[in-house]
Design a protein around this motif. Structure first.
Motif, PDB file in Angstrom:
ATOM      1  N   GLY A  82       0.785  -1.234   0.000  1.00 49.77           N
ATOM      2  CA  GLY A  82       0.000   0.000   0.000  1.00 49.77           C
ATOM      3  C   GLY A  82       0.814   1.280   0.000  1.00 49.77           C
ATOM      4  N   TRP A  83       2.132   1.204   0.181  1.00 50.58           N
ATOM      5  CA  TRP A  83       2.935   2.413   0.051  1.00 50.58           C
ATOM      6  C   TRP A  83       2.917   2.829  -1.415  1.00 50.58           C
ATOM      7  CZ3 TRP A  83       7.956   3.216   3.264  1.00 50.58           C
ATOM      8  CH2 TRP A  83       7.683   3.025   4.612  1.00 50.58           C
ATOM      9  N   TYR A  84       2.929   4.146  -1.634  1.00 49.86           N
ATOM     10  CA  TYR A  84       2.837   4.641  -3.004  1.00 49.86           C
ATOM     11  C   TYR A  84       3.524   5.992  -3.156  1.00 49.86           C
ATOM     12  CZ  TYR A  84      -0.977   7.560  -1.193  1.00 49.86           C
ATOM     13  OH  TYR A  84      -1.717   8.454  -0.470  1.00 49.86           O
ATOM     14  N   ALA A  85       3.693   6.354  -4.405  1.00 51.70           N
ATOM     15  CA  ALA A  85       4.242   7.673  -4.748  1.00 51.70           C
ATOM     16  C   ALA A  85       3.189   8.424  -5.544  1.00 51.70           C
ATOM     17  CB  ALA A  85       5.506   7.518  -5.576  1.00 51.70           C
ATOM     18  N   GLU A  86       3.132   9.738  -5.350  1.00 53.56           N
ATOM     19  CA  GLU A  86       2.322  10.614  -6.194  1.00 53.56           C
ATOM     20  C   GLU A  86       3.290  11.387  -7.066  1.00 53.56           C
ATOM     21  OE1 GLU A  86      -0.194  13.295  -4.018  1.00 53.56           O
ATOM     22  OE2 GLU A  86      -1.618  11.704  -3.506  1.00 53.56           O
ATOM     23  N   ILE A  87       3.077  11.335  -8.373  1.00 50.38           N
ATOM     24  CA  ILE A  87       3.955  12.048  -9.284  1.00 50.38           C
ATOM     25  C   ILE A  87       3.120  12.984 -10.143  1.00 50.38           C
ATOM     26  CG2 ILE A  87       3.958  10.142 -10.951  1.00 50.38           C
ATOM     27  CD1 ILE A  87       6.911  10.938 -11.565  1.00 50.38           C
ATOM     28  N   GLU A  88       3.566  14.226 -10.231  1.00 46.59           N
ATOM     29  CA  GLU A  88       2.908  15.249 -11.052  1.00 46.59           C
ATOM     30  C   GLU A  88       3.914  15.747 -12.083  1.00 46.59           C
ATOM     31  OE1 GLU A  88      -0.099  17.674  -8.230  1.00 46.59           O
ATOM     32  OE2 GLU A  88       2.018  18.012  -7.813  1.00 46.59           O
ATOM     33  N   PHE A  89       3.396  16.192 -13.212  1.00 49.05           N
ATOM     34  CA  PHE A  89       4.240  16.714 -14.277  1.00 49.05           C
ATOM     35  C   PHE A  89       3.798  18.122 -14.637  1.00 49.05           C
ATOM     36  CE2 PHE A  89       4.240  12.130 -14.673  1.00 49.05           C
ATOM     37  CZ  PHE A  89       5.588  11.860 -14.767  1.00 49.05           C
ATOM     38  N   ASP A  90       4.770  18.954 -14.985  1.00 48.73           N
ATOM     39  CA  ASP A  90       4.520  20.299 -15.492  1.00 48.73           C
ATOM     40  C   ASP A  90       5.010  20.360 -16.922  1.00 48.73           C
ATOM     41  OD1 ASP A  90       3.591  21.246 -13.031  1.00 48.73           O
ATOM     42  OD2 ASP A  90       5.589  21.854 -12.399  1.00 48.73           O
ATOM     43  N   GLY A  91       4.457  21.279 -17.674  1.00 47.15           N
ATOM     44  CA  GLY A  91       4.902  21.472 -19.043  1.00 47.15           C
ATOM     45  C   GLY A  91       4.047  22.506 -19.733  1.00 47.15           C
ATOM     46  N   PHE A  92       4.021  22.436 -21.056  1.00 49.57           N
ATOM     47  CA  PHE A  92       3.200  23.360 -21.843  1.00 49.57           C
ATOM     48  C   PHE A  92       2.705  22.627 -23.083  1.00 49.57           C
ATOM     49  CE2 PHE A  92       7.659  23.828 -22.811  1.00 49.57           C
ATOM     50  CZ  PHE A  92       7.708  23.770 -24.197  1.00 49.57           C
ATOM     51  N   ASP A  93       1.536  23.086 -23.579  1.00 60.75           N
ATOM     52  CA  ASP A  93       0.973  22.441 -24.759  1.00 60.75           C
ATOM     53  C   ASP A  93       1.411  23.186 -26.026  1.00 60.75           C
ATOM     54  OD1 ASP A  93      -0.756  24.649 -25.102  1.00 60.75           O
ATOM     55  OD2 ASP A  93      -2.423  23.642 -24.109  1.00 60.75           O
ATOM     56  N   THR A  94       0.950  22.704 -27.167  1.00 60.74           N
ATOM     57  CA  THR A  94       1.377  23.297 -28.439  1.00 60.74           C
ATOM     58  C   THR A  94       0.851  24.703 -28.639  1.00 60.74           C
ATOM     59  OG1 THR A  94      -0.439  22.129 -29.536  1.00 60.74           O
ATOM     60  CG2 THR A  94       1.746  21.128 -29.657  1.00 60.74           C
ATOM     61  N   LEU A  95      -0.087  25.146 -27.816  1.00 57.44           N
ATOM     62  CA  LEU A  95      -0.565  26.525 -27.864  1.00 57.44           C
ATOM     63  C   LEU A  95       0.220  27.427 -26.919  1.00 57.44           C
ATOM     64  CD1 LEU A  95      -4.410  25.877 -27.957  1.00 57.44           C
ATOM     65  CD2 LEU A  95      -2.855  26.285 -29.874  1.00 57.44           C
ATOM     66  N   GLY A  96       1.182  26.845 -26.196  1.00 59.18           N
ATOM     67  CA  GLY A  96       1.995  27.620 -25.262  1.00 59.18           C
ATOM     68  C   GLY A  96       1.394  27.734 -23.877  1.00 59.18           C
ATOM     69  N   GLN A  97       0.280  27.069 -23.616  1.00 60.81           N
ATOM     70  CA  GLN A  97      -0.380  27.131 -22.315  1.00 60.81           C
ATOM     71  C   GLN A  97       0.307  26.184 -21.345  1.00 60.81           C
ATOM     72  OE1 GLN A  97      -3.986  28.337 -21.923  1.00 60.81           O
ATOM     73  NE2 GLN A  97      -4.097  27.815 -19.784  1.00 60.81           N
ATOM     74  N   GLY A  98       0.693  26.699 -20.192  1.00 62.08           N
ATOM     75  CA  GLY A  98       1.307  25.865 -19.167  1.00 62.08           C
ATOM     76  C   GLY A  98       0.293  24.944 -18.519  1.00 62.08           C
ATOM     77  N   PHE A  99       0.749  23.830 -17.985  1.00 56.65           N
ATOM     78  CA  PHE A  99      -0.151  22.915 -17.295  1.00 56.65           C
ATOM     79  C   PHE A  99       0.586  22.178 -16.196  1.00 56.65           C
ATOM     80  CE2 PHE A  99       1.737  20.148 -20.467  1.00 56.65           C
ATOM     81  CZ  PHE A  99       1.997  18.995 -19.752  1.00 56.65           C
ATOM     82  N   THR A 100      -0.194  21.680 -15.257  1.00 52.07           N
ATOM     83  CA  THR A 100       0.245  20.756 -14.220  1.00 52.07           C
ATOM     84  C   THR A 100      -0.733  19.605 -14.225  1.00 52.07           C
ATOM     85  OG1 THR A 100       1.183  22.506 -12.856  1.00 52.07           O
ATOM     86  CG2 THR A 100       0.624  20.450 -11.742  1.00 52.07           C
ATOM     87  N   THR A 101      -0.235  18.375 -14.228  1.00 53.89           N
ATOM     88  CA  THR A 101      -1.136  17.225 -14.230  1.00 53.89           C
ATOM     89  C   THR A 101      -1.718  17.008 -12.842  1.00 53.89           C
ATOM     90  OG1 THR A 101       0.597  15.639 -13.672  1.00 53.89           O
ATOM     91  CG2 THR A 101       0.202  16.048 -16.025  1.00 53.89           C
TER      92      THR A 101
END
Length: 185
Positions: free
Chosen positions: A155-174
């Motif tokens: 039951g131990w786990y990791a939470e992983i999030e990613f940052d980046g940008f799309d082809t329109l230049g909009q930033g995002f966080t998953t």
């Protein structure tokens, strides 16, 4: 005249501010997995030597999603009841530089950029899977030893999030993706 200029400048500033906002990307839009086992694990041999394998990151965009560039990850660790495990700052931040093609399929995809709107035979469908060319070490040795000392709890786990940008230049966080911590790997 000043009033019109003020309205135009205000509209421009509002547009720039809204364009700079970061959106949240869900797993429906950007699918993520680790290779090979899909877990974040380790092994201990008969002499007690610990081995933590690196993992390649695997991504695929959902049907109709924009192409994205993944630029960073953040990973945090939790026990089976959701309590954070922070052993001397074991949470990690790392750089990635990986382009994930849009959720479009076509007759002859480009090897790097996949398919784009207007390509011969294009249609909305899950995009091509992209696997990071290098592996990432996503588990500190101290965390593996803590897992061993706790009796190899399930039951131990990791939470992983990613940052980046799309082809329109909009930033995002998953939204966080959950990855199991296992032994043996």
């Amino acid at each position: 005249m000043n009033r019109v200029l003020t309205l135009v400048v205000g509209a421009f500033v509002a547009t720039v501010v809204l364009a700079a906002c970061t959106t949240e990307v869900t797993s429906d839009r950007l699918q993520f997995a680790l290779s090979d086992s899909g877990t974040n694990g380790y092994e201990v041999d008969e002499t007690g030597q610990l081995t933590v394998q690196g993992r390649n990151l695997r991504f695929r965009n959902g049907a109709g999603a924009y192409g994205v560039t993944i630029s960073e990850y953040r990973i945090a660790y939790f026990d089976q009841v959701g309590n954070p495990i922070d052993l001397d700052g074991s949470s990690q931040v790392g750089s990635v530089n990986l382009y994930v093609p849009p959720g479009i399929q076509c007759d002859e995809p480009d090897l790097v950029y996949g398919c784009q709107l207007g390509d011969a035979g294009w249609r909305f469908a899950p995009g091509a899977e992209v696997v990071s060319p290098q592996s990432y070490q996503l588990m500190p040795a101290g965390l593996a030893f803590a897992h061993i000392d706790a009796g190899y709890p399930v039951g131990w786990y990791a939470e992983i999030e990613f940052d980046g940008f799309d082809t329109l230049g909009q930033g995002f966080t998953t939204t966080p993706y959950l990855v199991s911590i296992t032994a043996p790997d």
